[in-house]
Design a protein around this motif. Structure first.
Motif, PDB file in Angstrom:
ATOM      1  N   PRO A 161      -7.616 -33.633 -28.703  1.00  0.00           N
ATOM      2  CA  PRO A 161      -7.997 -33.797 -30.208  1.00  0.00           C
ATOM      3  C   PRO A 161      -6.699 -33.914 -31.051  1.00  0.00           C
ATOM      4  CG  PRO A 161      -8.896 -32.271 -28.586  1.00  0.00           C
ATOM      5  CD  PRO A 161      -7.883 -33.568 -28.049  1.00  0.00           C
ATOM      6  N   ILE A 162      -6.852 -33.878 -32.398  1.00  0.00           N
ATOM      7  CA  ILE A 162      -5.598 -34.024 -33.076  1.00  0.00           C
ATOM      8  C   ILE A 162      -3.895 -32.969 -33.209  1.00  0.00           C
ATOM      9  CG2 ILE A 162      -4.335 -34.336 -35.540  1.00  0.00           C
ATOM     10  CD1 ILE A 162      -7.323 -35.709 -36.309  1.00  0.00           C
ATOM     11  N   ALA A 163      -5.051 -31.422 -32.641  1.00  0.00           N
ATOM     12  CA  ALA A 163      -3.535 -30.616 -32.493  1.00  0.00           C
ATOM     13  C   ALA A 163      -2.662 -30.736 -31.330  1.00  0.00           C
ATOM     14  CB  ALA A 163      -4.225 -29.094 -33.242  1.00  0.00           C
ATOM     15  N   PHE A 164      -4.145 -31.427 -30.425  1.00  0.00           N
ATOM     16  CA  PHE A 164      -2.665 -31.699 -28.694  1.00  0.00           C
ATOM     17  C   PHE A 164      -2.104 -33.197 -28.928  1.00  0.00           C
ATOM     18  CE2 PHE A 164      -2.681 -31.421 -24.604  1.00  0.00           C
ATOM     19  CZ  PHE A 164      -3.969 -30.831 -24.287  1.00  0.00           C
ATOM     20  N   THR A 165      -2.951 -33.593 -29.636  1.00  0.00           N
ATOM     21  CA  THR A 165      -1.558 -34.971 -29.966  1.00  0.00           C
ATOM     22  C   THR A 165      -0.462 -34.451 -30.443  1.00  0.00           C
ATOM     23  OG1 THR A 165      -3.837 -36.415 -29.416  1.00  0.00           O
ATOM     24  CG2 THR A 165      -1.669 -36.984 -30.667  1.00  0.00           C
ATOM     25  N   ALA A 166      -0.593 -33.516 -31.687  1.00  0.00           N
ATOM     26  CA  ALA A 166       0.611 -33.451 -32.044  1.00  0.00           C
ATOM     27  C   ALA A 166       1.812 -32.879 -32.256  1.00  0.00           C
ATOM     28  CB  ALA A 166       0.076 -33.195 -34.081  1.00  0.00           C
ATOM     29  N   SER A 167       1.080 -31.728 -31.223  1.00  0.00           N
ATOM     30  CA  SER A 167       1.866 -30.209 -30.252  1.00  0.00           C
ATOM     31  C   SER A 167       3.064 -31.311 -29.696  1.00  0.00           C
ATOM     32  CB  SER A 167       1.330 -28.900 -30.243  1.00  0.00           C
ATOM     33  OG  SER A 167       0.369 -29.863 -29.270  1.00  0.00           O
ATOM     34  N   ALA A 168       2.050 -32.501 -29.325  1.00  0.00           N
ATOM     35  CA  ALA A 168       3.188 -32.798 -28.029  1.00  0.00           C
ATOM     36  C   ALA A 168       4.126 -33.817 -28.500  1.00  0.00           C
ATOM     37  CB  ALA A 168       2.365 -33.305 -26.784  1.00  0.00           C
ATOM     38  N   ARG A 169       4.125 -34.129 -30.006  1.00  0.00           N
ATOM     39  CA  ARG A 169       4.482 -35.699 -30.404  1.00  0.00           C
ATOM     40  C   ARG A 169       3.700 -37.026 -30.390  1.00  0.00           C
ATOM     41  NH1 ARG A 169       5.775 -32.947 -34.724  1.00  0.00           N
ATOM     42  NH2 ARG A 169       7.399 -34.864 -35.514  1.00  0.00           N
ATOM     43  N   GLU A 195       4.758 -23.417 -26.789  1.00  0.00           N
ATOM     44  CA  GLU A 195       3.372 -22.529 -27.967  1.00  0.00           C
ATOM     45  C   GLU A 195       3.761 -22.157 -29.050  1.00  0.00           C
ATOM     46  OE1 GLU A 195       7.242 -19.634 -27.372  1.00  0.00           O
ATOM     47  OE2 GLU A 195       7.875 -20.531 -24.886  1.00  0.00           O
ATOM     48  N   SER A 196       3.435 -23.699 -29.813  1.00  0.00           N
ATOM     49  CA  SER A 196       3.286 -23.682 -31.390  1.00  0.00           C
ATOM     50  C   SER A 196       1.187 -23.714 -31.793  1.00  0.00           C
ATOM     51  CB  SER A 196       4.183 -24.872 -31.597  1.00  0.00           C
ATOM     52  OG  SER A 196       3.391 -26.395 -30.982  1.00  0.00           O
ATOM     53  N   ASN A 197       1.209 -24.458 -30.264  1.00  0.00           N
ATOM     54  CA  ASN A 197      -0.655 -24.544 -30.446  1.00  0.00           C
ATOM     55  C   ASN A 197      -2.089 -23.358 -30.717  1.00  0.00           C
ATOM     56  OD1 ASN A 197      -2.998 -24.914 -28.643  1.00  0.00           O
ATOM     57  ND2 ASN A 197      -2.036 -27.282 -29.241  1.00  0.00           N
ATOM     58  N   ALA A 198      -2.621 -23.741 -30.547  1.00  0.00           N
ATOM     59  CA  ALA A 198      -3.740 -22.461 -30.905  1.00  0.00           C
ATOM     60  C   ALA A 198      -4.283 -21.708 -29.730  1.00  0.00           C
ATOM     61  CB  ALA A 198      -5.158 -22.780 -31.840  1.00  0.00           C
ATOM     62  N   TRP A 199      -4.096 -22.519 -29.148  1.00  0.00           N
ATOM     63  CA  TRP A 199      -4.364 -22.354 -27.647  1.00  0.00           C
ATOM     64  C   TRP A 199      -3.233 -20.860 -27.031  1.00  0.00           C
ATOM     65  CZ3 TRP A 199      -5.297 -25.787 -22.936  1.00  0.00           C
ATOM     66  CH2 TRP A 199      -6.503 -26.770 -23.601  1.00  0.00           C
ATOM     67  N   HIS A 200      -2.261 -21.015 -27.623  1.00  0.00           N
ATOM     68  CA  HIS A 200      -0.877 -20.456 -27.374  1.00  0.00           C
ATOM     69  C   HIS A 200      -1.403 -19.089 -27.868  1.00  0.00           C
ATOM     70  CE1 HIS A 200       2.844 -18.618 -25.054  1.00  0.00           C
ATOM     71  NE2 HIS A 200       2.800 -18.594 -26.591  1.00  0.00           N
ATOM     72  N   LYS A 201      -1.313 -19.736 -28.904  1.00  0.00           N
ATOM     73  CA  LYS A 201      -1.397 -18.014 -30.416  1.00  0.00           C
ATOM     74  C   LYS A 201      -2.701 -17.535 -29.190  1.00  0.00           C
ATOM     75  CE  LYS A 201       0.587 -21.027 -33.761  1.00  0.00           C
ATOM     76  NZ  LYS A 201      -0.076 -21.591 -35.095  1.00  0.00           N
ATOM     77  N   GLY A 202      -3.850 -17.899 -29.222  1.00  0.00           N
ATOM     78  CA  GLY A 202      -5.502 -17.399 -29.343  1.00  0.00           C
ATOM     79  C   GLY A 202      -4.626 -16.455 -27.081  1.00  0.00           C
ATOM     80  N   SER A 203      -3.606 -17.065 -26.840  1.00  0.00           N
ATOM     81  CA  SER A 203      -3.448 -16.462 -24.922  1.00  0.00           C
ATOM     82  C   SER A 203      -2.906 -15.234 -26.056  1.00  0.00           C
ATOM     83  CB  SER A 203      -2.894 -17.002 -24.798  1.00  0.00           C
ATOM     84  OG  SER A 203      -3.440 -18.625 -24.607  1.00  0.00           O
ATOM     85  N   VAL A 204      -1.897 -15.281 -26.408  1.00  0.00           N
ATOM     86  CA  VAL A 204      -0.701 -14.342 -26.625  1.00  0.00           C
ATOM     87  C   VAL A 204      -1.772 -13.194 -27.721  1.00  0.00           C
ATOM     88  CG1 VAL A 204       1.442 -13.217 -28.915  1.00  0.00           C
ATOM     89  CG2 VAL A 204       1.358 -15.899 -27.404  1.00  0.00           C
ATOM     90  N   ARG A 205      -2.360 -13.202 -28.600  1.00  0.00           N
ATOM     91  CA  ARG A 205      -3.382 -12.672 -28.922  1.00  0.00           C
ATOM     92  C   ARG A 205      -4.235 -11.564 -28.485  1.00  0.00           C
ATOM     93  NH1 ARG A 205      -3.970  -7.775 -32.080  1.00  0.00           N
ATOM     94  NH2 ARG A 205      -5.884  -8.052 -33.283  1.00  0.00           N
TER      95      ARG A 205
END
Length: 329
Positions: free
Chosen positions: A214-222, A41-51
């Motif tokens: 991608p970096i954001a993907f890697t980071a969001s999954a810790r 839920e912290s990822n841009a994919w989710h934020k874009g989906s909610v939008r």
């Protein structure tokens, strides 16, 4: 007697009004559609989906409601595509796995296919990208609504990697895509296809040594909690597609279809604005956690995969491959 008749008439009118009211309520029940993706839920994919869900509701005046299911709640990428084909899933955000359903998408997964982000955008937002989506719809029954941008894919590992020769013996998780498997084999690694949900524990236990995303993907999954190095390979400039089951699309009214298409474009613009900001924040988070960033000469990696790229271009779509290459000029 007159009083009794009036009471009976009023009761009948009340019953008719109640029935009409119930019928109106039923007619106004929204069409509830489900959107799944594998990200947190912290990822841009989710934020874009909610939008996207908000925009669909607004543009249809509430006649269509999109419910968003993150974190593989509705299944893996492959599960989501198969669900859209049979109609059990309505929307999904899916990346490279579409190559398993429509082979020309394999071309887009070739390492070092796109020179940079602008090269990717020129393709996916031009006539060639639209044509590819139209052909995919005919072949799979899955409708491509929009391409969303992602940061470039980078390697993370527990071994210092500065050149392809350093990859020898490194067990790297890759998606179950031939271009990824063959590409990393050509670069010297030992690729292991695996669902992303298994990656953290597999790195933790030593089943694999590395992964690439991608970096954001890697980071969001810790993932950086169990990796020492981030190697800036930039080996794939990629995308994620907002897809829709054509079965679900054809059940909408013409007005609702138009609203969904408009919402998809606006959600794309929203996601594309925030994704690279998240990349910067994610990189800083990884640095703060002690991950060492390795800047490499990418040319030896690029040279290592050229033969594989040529062979897979002949297998999956020489015309598409050549078209993308010509855009470099």
């Amino acid at each position: 007697m007159k009083t009794k008749i009036i009471v009976l008439l009023l009761s009948a009118v009340a019953l008719i009004l109640a029935a009409c009211s119930q019928g109106t309520s039923s007619a106004e029940e929204p069409k509830v559609l489900r959107l799944g993706h594998i990200q947190s839920e912290s990822n841009a994919w989710h934020k874009g989906s909610v939008r996207f869900a908000e925009l669909v509701s607004e543009k249809t005046n509430g006649t269509v409601k999109v419910e968003v299911y993150p974190s593989s709640t509705l299944g893996s990428d492959r599960d989501l595509v198969e669900g859209m084909q049979i109609g059990s899933v309505d929307f999904a955000l899916v990346a490279g796995v579409m190559s398993n359903f429509y082979e020309p998408y394999s071309i887009l997964e070739l390492p070092y296919l796109f020179e940079d982000l602008e090269h990717l955008e020129e393709f996916v937002y031009g006539e060639n990208g639209k044509r590819l989506q139209e052909e995919m719809l005919e072949e799979t029954g899955v409708r491509g609504l929009e391409f969303w941008l992602r940061g470039p894919r980078e390697l993370t590992t527990n071994k210092l990697v500065e050149s392809p020769s350093d990859l020898r013996g490194v067990k790297i998780r890759v998606p179950n895509i031939e271009a990824s498997v063959e590409g990393w084999t050509a670069m010297g690694a030992s690729p292991t296809p695996m669902n992303f949900g298994e990656v953290y524990s597999s790195l933790q236990t030593g089943v694999i040594d590395a992964q690439e995303n991608p970096i954001a993907f890697t980071a969001s999954a810790r993932i950086h909690e169990v990796q020492d190095y981030l190697v800036k390979t930039d080996h794939v400039f990629g995308y994620v597609q907002l897809l829709m089951s054509d079965k679900a699309f054809e059940e909408l009214t013409e007005e609702e279809k138009e609203a969904v298409l408009e919402a998809a474009e606006e959600a794309r613009n929203y996601q594309n604005e925030i994704v690279f900001q998240e990349e910067e924040e994610a990189l800083q988070d990884m640095l703060d956690q002690g991950v060492e960033v390795i800047e490499v000469d990418q040319e030896p990696f690029r040279e290592a995969v050229q033969q594989v790229n040529e062979e897979l271009a002949d297998k999956y779509g020489r015309e598409l491959y050549d078209t993308i290459q010509e855009m470099r000029e």
